[in-house]
Motif scaffolding. Structure first.
Motif, mmCIF file in Angstrom:
data_model
loop_
_atom_site.group_PDB
_atom_site.id
_atom_site.type_symbol
_atom_site.label_atom_id
_atom_site.label_comp_id
_atom_site.label_asym_id
_atom_site.label_seq_id
_atom_site.Cartn_x
_atom_site.Cartn_y
_atom_site.Cartn_z
ATOM 1 N N ASP A 307 -63.098 -0.628 -38.629
ATOM 2 C CA ASP A 307 -62.227 -1.138 -39.684
ATOM 3 C C ASP A 307 -62.448 -2.650 -39.803
ATOM 4 O O ASP A 307 -62.142 -3.388 -38.863
ATOM 5 C CB ASP A 307 -60.772 -0.842 -39.323
ATOM 6 C CG ASP A 307 -59.775 -1.388 -40.346
ATOM 7 O OD1 ASP A 307 -60.190 -2.065 -41.308
ATOM 8 O OD2 ASP A 307 -58.564 -1.149 -40.169
ATOM 9 N N ASP A 310 -59.631 -5.229 -38.961
ATOM 10 C CA ASP A 310 -59.072 -5.217 -37.609
ATOM 11 C C ASP A 310 -60.116 -5.794 -36.649
ATOM 12 O O ASP A 310 -61.090 -5.126 -36.285
ATOM 13 C CB ASP A 310 -58.714 -3.777 -37.232
ATOM 14 C CG ASP A 310 -58.055 -3.662 -35.870
ATOM 15 O OD1 ASP A 310 -58.159 -4.605 -35.063
ATOM 16 O OD2 ASP A 310 -57.445 -2.611 -35.609
ATOM 17 N N ASP A 313 -60.857 -3.737 -33.691
ATOM 18 C CA ASP A 313 -61.689 -2.560 -33.903
ATOM 19 C C ASP A 313 -63.163 -2.939 -34.056
ATOM 20 O O ASP A 313 -64.047 -2.179 -33.648
ATOM 21 C CB ASP A 313 -61.206 -1.782 -35.134
ATOM 22 C CG ASP A 313 -61.692 -0.344 -35.132
ATOM 23 O OD1 ASP A 313 -61.560 0.316 -34.073
ATOM 24 O OD2 ASP A 313 -62.224 0.098 -36.160
#
Length: 385
Positions: A307, A310, A313
């Protein structure tokens, strides 16, 4: 009737849009060299440019300098006057408003989806220009189904007005392999992550750099390739430490940098297509990629996804790749090369030729092309490739 090409892209730094225009025309030129029937069907093709440029080596396209300013001023005035007796092909998001036989390619809807990626002046002009160009165009092209959907929504047009003329990464295979390139840049082959793209906020480099820093020594150093683009906002990024910023590099060096990378990382927030990760796949480099924009459509199941909004992430995906066993990395390479082979500049040139050949039937009343130029008695363009 002559087909004219808006050659303004030949005067601009090469980014994704300019790469698309050069490669699809190069593919069409090759087909014209091999097919007299296709040459007869399309007729003469002339590339018009606002300033003298080095000829790209095309054999079947004329190249003509048309004086009369530069940039948008040239497109709206000199280009329109020089091309109004034929079909005009504009492959780079802009062209003359008054042209009534205009084949226009719009690459993405980023102007609306991530406006902060553009300068205020650029946004103001293109938000006024592009909807009007799209409504007037005789044929509309874009590079992915994702872009067609997004553009149709922003421009209030039917999605089926757009023909999909995809990018490809086949051009990378024409460049000679250059295994010695990483060492010339002070890099160890197989010992770095690579990311390629301009410094637009859309490329999300700040988040990528922050995520990479959070990984520490658990992942290889990160190498960034790419520079600024006129009209596109620039995101300030800090080099140093385990980040190496190379700026723009020659295409021959770019292949060597791709092939020397342990993996390619692409963190863009919005992409209408995304050529760099496909180039990496074409050259057998595993890809760690943002699950955004057209990326899932274009890259299929080959990348390791994250993502892009993020940072945690992004870091997770880079650490996960660093710990992958060799067999799984090899599977990513195989899957990526198979996916990249789905895209071909020759096929995209065929779709472009189809769009151009269909334009006379879409001209407004009183503006019909001379009978027989692209008449129904001719074979379909796709049969001539």
């Amino acid at each position: 009737m002559t087909i004219y090409v808006n050659g303004r892209f030949l005067t601009q730094p090469t980014s994704g849009v300019q790469r698309f225009a050069r490669e699809i025309l190069t593919a069409l030129d090759r087909e014209l060299c091999q097919s007299p029937a296709l040459r007869d069907r399309l007729g003469p093709i002339e590339v018009l440019v606002p300033q003298k440029v080095e000829a790209p080596g095309w054999r079947r396209f004329g190249l003509r300098h048309v004086p009369g300013g530069r940039g948008h001023l040239w497109e709206q005035g000199a280009l329109w006057r020089a091309s109004r007796d034929g079909v005009l092909v504009s492959l780079g998001n802009s062209g003359p408003l008054l042209h009534r036989a205009h084949v226009l390619c719009l690459h993405d809807a980023n102007l609306w989806e991530i406006p902060q990626a553009y300068s205020a002046r650029y946004r103001l002009w293109h938000r006024a220009l592009r909807p009007r160009l799209a409504r007037r165009a005789a044929a509309l092209l874009t590079v992915s189904r994702h872009s067609a959907t997004a553009l149709a929504a922003q421009l209030h047009l039917a999605e089926d007005r757009f023909r999909i003329v995809a990018n490809s990464a086949g051009h990378m295979l024409r460049l000679p392999s250059a295994p010695g390139v990483p060492a010339r840049y002070g890099l160890t082959p197989g010992g770095y992550f690579l990311s390629v793209g301009n410094r637009s906020p859309n490329k999300n480099l700040r988040a990528l750099i922050a995520a990479h820093a959070a990984c520490g020594s658990k992942v290889p150093p990160l190498v960034l390739v790419g520079g600024e683009v006129p009209g596109i906002a620039t995101q300030a990024t800090a080099g140093g430490g385990r980040i190496k910023m190379l700026g723009r590099v020659p295409d021959g060096d770019l292949r060597g940098l791709y092939e020397g990378a342990s993996a390619f990382v692409f963190a863009a927030l919005h992409e209408g297509f995304g050529i760099p990760p496909l180039e990496a796949m074409q050259l057998g480099v595993p890809v760690i990629c943002a699950c955004s924009g057209a990326m899932p459509e274009v890259l299929g199941d080959a990348p390791l996804w994250f993502d892009p909004n993020d940072k945690g992430d992004i870091a997770r995906a880079m650490r996960a790749f660093a710990h992958l066993e060799s067999g799984k990395r090899s599977a990513m390479v195989h899957s990526g090369q198979k996916q990249a082979q789905r895209y071909c500049w020759r096929e995209s040139a065929r779709v472009l030729a189809q769009a151009v050949a269909g334009v006379p039937y879409q001209l407004p009343a009183g503006k019909q092309a001379a009978r027989g130029v692209f008449g129904s008695e001719s074979r379909p363009v796709e049969n001539l490739f």
